[in-house]
Design a protein around this motif. Sequence first.
Motif, PDB file in Angstrom:
ATOM      1  N   THR A   1       0.850  -0.940   0.205  1.00 36.48           N
ATOM      2  CA  THR A   1      -0.296  -0.200  -0.187  1.00 36.48           C
ATOM      3  C   THR A   1       1.027   1.118   0.185  1.00 36.48           C
ATOM      4  O   THR A   1       0.512   2.387   0.315  1.00 36.48           O
ATOM      5  CB  THR A   1      -0.904  -0.163   1.200  1.00 36.48           C
ATOM      6  OG1 THR A   1       0.262  -0.245   2.204  1.00 36.48           O
ATOM      7  CG2 THR A   1      -1.557  -1.170   1.376  1.00 36.48           C
ATOM      8  N   SER A   2       2.118   1.422  -0.341  1.00 33.95           N
ATOM      9  CA  SER A   2       2.583   2.229  -0.257  1.00 33.95           C
ATOM     10  C   SER A   2       2.159   3.211  -1.312  1.00 33.95           C
ATOM     11  O   SER A   2       1.492   3.226  -2.658  1.00 33.95           O
ATOM     12  CB  SER A   2       4.558   1.730  -1.361  1.00 33.95           C
ATOM     13  OG  SER A   2       5.342   0.940  -0.580  1.00 33.95           O
ATOM     14  N   ASN A   3       2.325   4.434  -0.851  1.00 36.62           N
ATOM     15  CA  ASN A   3       2.467   5.695  -1.898  1.00 36.62           C
ATOM     16  C   ASN A   3       3.535   6.735  -2.050  1.00 36.62           C
ATOM     17  O   ASN A   3       4.041   6.259  -1.259  1.00 36.62           O
ATOM     18  CB  ASN A   3       1.304   6.375  -1.187  1.00 36.62           C
ATOM     19  CG  ASN A   3       0.901   6.999   0.523  1.00 36.62           C
ATOM     20  OD1 ASN A   3       1.529   6.102   1.153  1.00 36.62           O
ATOM     21  ND2 ASN A   3       1.204   8.527   0.875  1.00 36.62           N
ATOM     22  N   ILE A   4       3.004   7.622  -2.302  1.00 40.30           N
ATOM     23  CA  ILE A   4       3.919   9.001  -2.674  1.00 40.30           C
ATOM     24  C   ILE A   4       3.363  10.232  -2.025  1.00 40.30           C
ATOM     25  O   ILE A   4       1.438  10.146  -2.841  1.00 40.30           O
ATOM     26  CB  ILE A   4       4.436   8.789  -4.095  1.00 40.30           C
ATOM     27  CG1 ILE A   4       5.928   8.085  -4.359  1.00 40.30           C
ATOM     28  CG2 ILE A   4       5.058  10.450  -4.078  1.00 40.30           C
ATOM     29  CD1 ILE A   4       6.501   7.871  -5.605  1.00 40.30           C
ATOM     30  N   ARG A   5       2.941  11.253  -1.821  1.00 39.58           N
ATOM     31  CA  ARG A   5       2.512  12.344  -1.543  1.00 39.58           C
ATOM     32  C   ARG A   5       3.087  13.368  -2.016  1.00 39.58           C
ATOM     33  O   ARG A   5       4.713  13.555  -1.758  1.00 39.58           O
ATOM     34  CB  ARG A   5       2.942  12.373  -0.027  1.00 39.58           C
ATOM     35  CG  ARG A   5       2.189  13.627   0.435  1.00 39.58           C
ATOM     36  CD  ARG A   5       1.733  14.092   1.529  1.00 39.58           C
ATOM     37  NE  ARG A   5       0.442  12.862   2.562  1.00 39.58           N
ATOM     38  CZ  ARG A   5      -0.187  13.262   3.223  1.00 39.58           C
ATOM     39  NH1 ARG A   5       0.827  13.402   4.166  1.00 39.58           N
ATOM     40  NH2 ARG A   5      -1.287  12.079   3.581  1.00 39.58           N
ATOM     41  N   LEU A   6       2.394  13.865  -3.085  1.00 43.32           N
ATOM     42  CA  LEU A   6       3.844  16.262  -3.467  1.00 43.32           C
ATOM     43  C   LEU A   6       2.646  16.619  -1.388  1.00 43.32           C
ATOM     44  O   LEU A   6       1.528  16.809  -1.647  1.00 43.32           O
ATOM     45  CB  LEU A   6       2.784  16.122  -4.119  1.00 43.32           C
ATOM     46  CG  LEU A   6       2.984  14.882  -5.140  1.00 43.32           C
ATOM     47  CD1 LEU A   6       2.189  15.295  -6.887  1.00 43.32           C
ATOM     48  CD2 LEU A   6       4.462  14.339  -5.700  1.00 43.32           C
ATOM     49  N   ASN A   7       3.733  17.542  -1.748  1.00 46.17           N
ATOM     50  CA  ASN A   7       3.564  18.190  -1.110  1.00 46.17           C
ATOM     51  C   ASN A   7       3.718  19.851  -0.660  1.00 46.17           C
ATOM     52  O   ASN A   7       5.143  20.065  -1.701  1.00 46.17           O
ATOM     53  CB  ASN A   7       4.546  17.977   0.277  1.00 46.17           C
ATOM     54  CG  ASN A   7       3.867  17.261   1.929  1.00 46.17           C
ATOM     55  OD1 ASN A   7       3.109  16.853   2.001  1.00 46.17           O
ATOM     56  ND2 ASN A   7       5.268  16.377   1.979  1.00 46.17           N
ATOM     57  N   HIS A   8       3.018  21.146  -0.428  1.00 46.95           N
ATOM     58  CA  HIS A   8       3.183  21.820  -1.070  1.00 46.95           C
ATOM     59  C   HIS A   8       2.837  22.857   0.351  1.00 46.95           C
ATOM     60  O   HIS A   8       1.686  22.943   0.681  1.00 46.95           O
ATOM     61  CB  HIS A   8       2.379  22.845  -2.110  1.00 46.95           C
ATOM     62  CG  HIS A   8       2.062  23.781  -2.237  1.00 46.95           C
ATOM     63  ND1 HIS A   8       1.941  25.051  -2.549  1.00 46.95           N
ATOM     64  CD2 HIS A   8       3.713  25.124  -2.391  1.00 46.95           C
ATOM     65  CE1 HIS A   8       1.690  26.536  -2.909  1.00 46.95           C
ATOM     66  NE2 HIS A   8       3.348  26.655  -2.891  1.00 46.95           N
ATOM     67  N   TYR A   9       4.208  23.788   0.763  1.00 44.96           N
ATOM     68  CA  TYR A   9       3.693  24.295   2.257  1.00 44.96           C
ATOM     69  C   TYR A   9       3.922  25.608   1.557  1.00 44.96           C
ATOM     70  O   TYR A   9       5.070  26.719   1.225  1.00 44.96           O
ATOM     71  CB  TYR A   9       5.579  23.916   2.711  1.00 44.96           C
ATOM     72  CG  TYR A   9       5.186  22.861   3.511  1.00 44.96           C
ATOM     73  CD1 TYR A   9       4.232  22.308   4.581  1.00 44.96           C
ATOM     74  CD2 TYR A   9       5.922  21.504   2.526  1.00 44.96           C
ATOM     75  CE1 TYR A   9       4.379  20.637   4.892  1.00 44.96           C
ATOM     76  CE2 TYR A   9       5.792  20.143   3.050  1.00 44.96           C
ATOM     77  CZ  TYR A   9       5.578  19.948   4.164  1.00 44.96           C
ATOM     78  OH  TYR A   9       5.512  18.672   4.490  1.00 44.96           O
ATOM     79  N   PRO A  10       3.286  26.642   1.324  1.00 42.42           N
ATOM     80  CA  PRO A  10       3.328  28.012   1.305  1.00 42.42           C
ATOM     81  C   PRO A  10       3.464  28.896   1.849  1.00 42.42           C
ATOM     82  O   PRO A  10       3.969  28.120   3.425  1.00 42.42           O
ATOM     83  CB  PRO A  10       1.466  28.416   1.300  1.00 42.42           C
ATOM     84  CG  PRO A  10       0.922  27.253   0.870  1.00 42.42           C
ATOM     85  CD  PRO A  10       1.409  26.083   1.818  1.00 42.42           C
ATOM     86  N   ALA A  11       4.120  30.277   1.822  1.00 46.01           N
ATOM     87  CA  ALA A  11       4.932  30.529   2.554  1.00 46.01           C
ATOM     88  C   ALA A  11       3.784  31.626   3.961  1.00 46.01           C
ATOM     89  O   ALA A  11       2.211  31.615   2.904  1.00 46.01           O
ATOM     90  CB  ALA A  11       5.462  32.228   1.733  1.00 46.01           C
ATOM     91  N   CYS A  12       3.934  31.377   4.527  1.00 45.18           N
ATOM     92  CA  CYS A  12       3.337  31.863   5.665  1.00 45.18           C
ATOM     93  C   CYS A  12       3.620  33.224   6.636  1.00 45.18           C
ATOM     94  O   CYS A  12       4.674  33.186   6.901  1.00 45.18           O
ATOM     95  CB  CYS A  12       2.970  30.188   6.475  1.00 45.18           C
ATOM     96  SG  CYS A  12       2.196  30.460   8.105  1.00 45.18           S
ATOM     97  N   PRO A  13       2.547  33.577   6.696  1.00 49.33           N
ATOM     98  CA  PRO A  13       2.590  35.002   7.881  1.00 49.33           C
ATOM     99  C   PRO A  13       3.431  35.046   9.238  1.00 49.33           C
ATOM    100  O   PRO A  13       3.592  36.218   9.522  1.00 49.33           O
ATOM    101  CB  PRO A  13       1.852  36.036   7.042  1.00 49.33           C
ATOM    102  CG  PRO A  13       0.363  34.825   7.521  1.00 49.33           C
ATOM    103  CD  PRO A  13       0.940  33.636   6.313  1.00 49.33           C
ATOM    104  N   TYR A  14       2.875  34.178   9.717  1.00 53.23           N
ATOM    105  CA  TYR A  14       2.870  33.883  11.049  1.00 53.23           C
ATOM    106  C   TYR A  14       3.677  32.471  11.365  1.00 53.23           C
ATOM    107  O   TYR A  14       3.724  31.906  12.304  1.00 53.23           O
ATOM    108  CB  TYR A  14       1.742  33.852  11.775  1.00 53.23           C
ATOM    109  CG  TYR A  14       0.952  33.205  11.038  1.00 53.23           C
ATOM    110  CD1 TYR A  14       0.254  32.073  11.217  1.00 53.23           C
ATOM    111  CD2 TYR A  14      -0.149  34.286   9.687  1.00 53.23           C
ATOM    112  CE1 TYR A  14      -1.092  30.924  10.728  1.00 53.23           C
ATOM    113  CE2 TYR A  14      -1.311  33.122  10.275  1.00 53.23           C
ATOM    114  CZ  TYR A  14      -1.546  32.131   9.626  1.00 53.23           C
ATOM    115  OH  TYR A  14      -2.479  31.439   9.382  1.00 53.23           O
TER     116      TYR A  14
END
Length: 460
Positions: free
Chosen positions: A304-317
């Motif tokens: 059940t292996s999986n790949i995740r694409l992560n996007h961490y937007p710029a954060c003001p805090y």
Amino acid sequence: MEPNIHLNVEPNRLSIYNHIQLKTKQESLSSFFSFTFLSKPNIALQTQDRGSITETSPGSVHIIPHHCIVSATHKNILHLTSFDQTNKNNKAIQKNTQTTITMGEEVDTAFVQAPEHRPKSSVIVAEGIPLIDLSPINYQNEDTLLDSSIENLVKEIGSACKKWGFFQVINHKVPLDKRERIEEAAKKFFALGLEEKLKVRRDAVNVLGYFEAEHTKNVRDWKEIYDFNVQEPTFIPPSDEPDDEENVQFQWDNRWPQNPPEFKEACQEYAQEVEKLAYKLMELVALSLGLVPNRFRGYFTHNTSNIRLNHYPACPYPHLALGLGRHKDTGVLTVLAQDDTGGLEVRRKSDGEWIRVKPIFNSFIINVGDMIQVWSNDAYESVEHRVMVNSEKDRFSIPFFLKPALYTDVKPLEELLDDRNPPIYRPVNWGKFRSARMRSNFAKSKVENLQIYDFKFPSN
């Protein structure tokens, strides 16, 4: 003479409003503070003792306090001028000081970490996390894997798993062009409008696809993700306990977006390459435990292996939120590709300090998951880690999670047990364990989600 004024700025736990606290020492005859806002905020003022407040003009407030608190409820630049008049040798002496403070903007409290889990202002870069060269296994045939030329490599892997639970690898043989292609496809996908991404949004039944509201430890993560399974179709065993509430039959069908057009192919090509690396690493892990190289391979026939694409937007805090809260990986092994923004932090086993992992070009970060901890009977431990956010730059990462078949009962391996090392864990059914953990990703839970320590035998 320095003014007898104490200025303390600290964010409120439940919001990002900055509370400015101003105090004067008792020897002050009088003090007043001029607050000039670049834009007119909603101002909340409190005074204690004999303080008085007057608003002299829009956006400017004069205060004559012994103790007061000022709050702005949206983002402003605050120019603070303090005038302190003290009595020395029967003469009034006035001292002016000026301070510029950036006030906070309102934030959804779902993202705010408890004070003890917020990022520290100082960063410790992990020089000590092992960097391991995999060249020896990439220039030999599988039949020669036990050759003495890789003995040192096996020792390095074992030491890294035991001391850190994390390490980085280079010369891994994953083609760089495949990695760059999926990275570019991920950026294009996350750049789409929300309406377009929601067409492939996952839900409480279909666990694959896009999602923008994941929670870790009951706090919402500052990120958006896309998940897909490596094996298609994923084998789902029939339930032999239909009335068991924990045995929820999720849907495991990949939901591919139409845009960008090259997205599916880029993901599948990369998955094939990184999966090969994961299996090679598992052979090294097996050898480091004194097992035969292919000891674990049978658990992944219906993986059940999986790949995740992560996007961490710029954060003001970034001082309040986390891209991904502290956690341990539930699976077997994680192979992470991260960009040059960085942000991954590992909790060092020796002292509990959070250590920043420095990005290295074309390397992968590897970490031990919960299932290896159970199989090894705690010889190797899954280690807590988290992701910081950046106030100026977006961050992208692509973890591959090696996971066994849903029907797998994970328990300490018999070859590693004896009278001095009895089993610590009772069997963990991977399908039920994963299902229980995934439910907590969608919303807050009243209880902590299931952990492997819940499967430990009672200590004598």
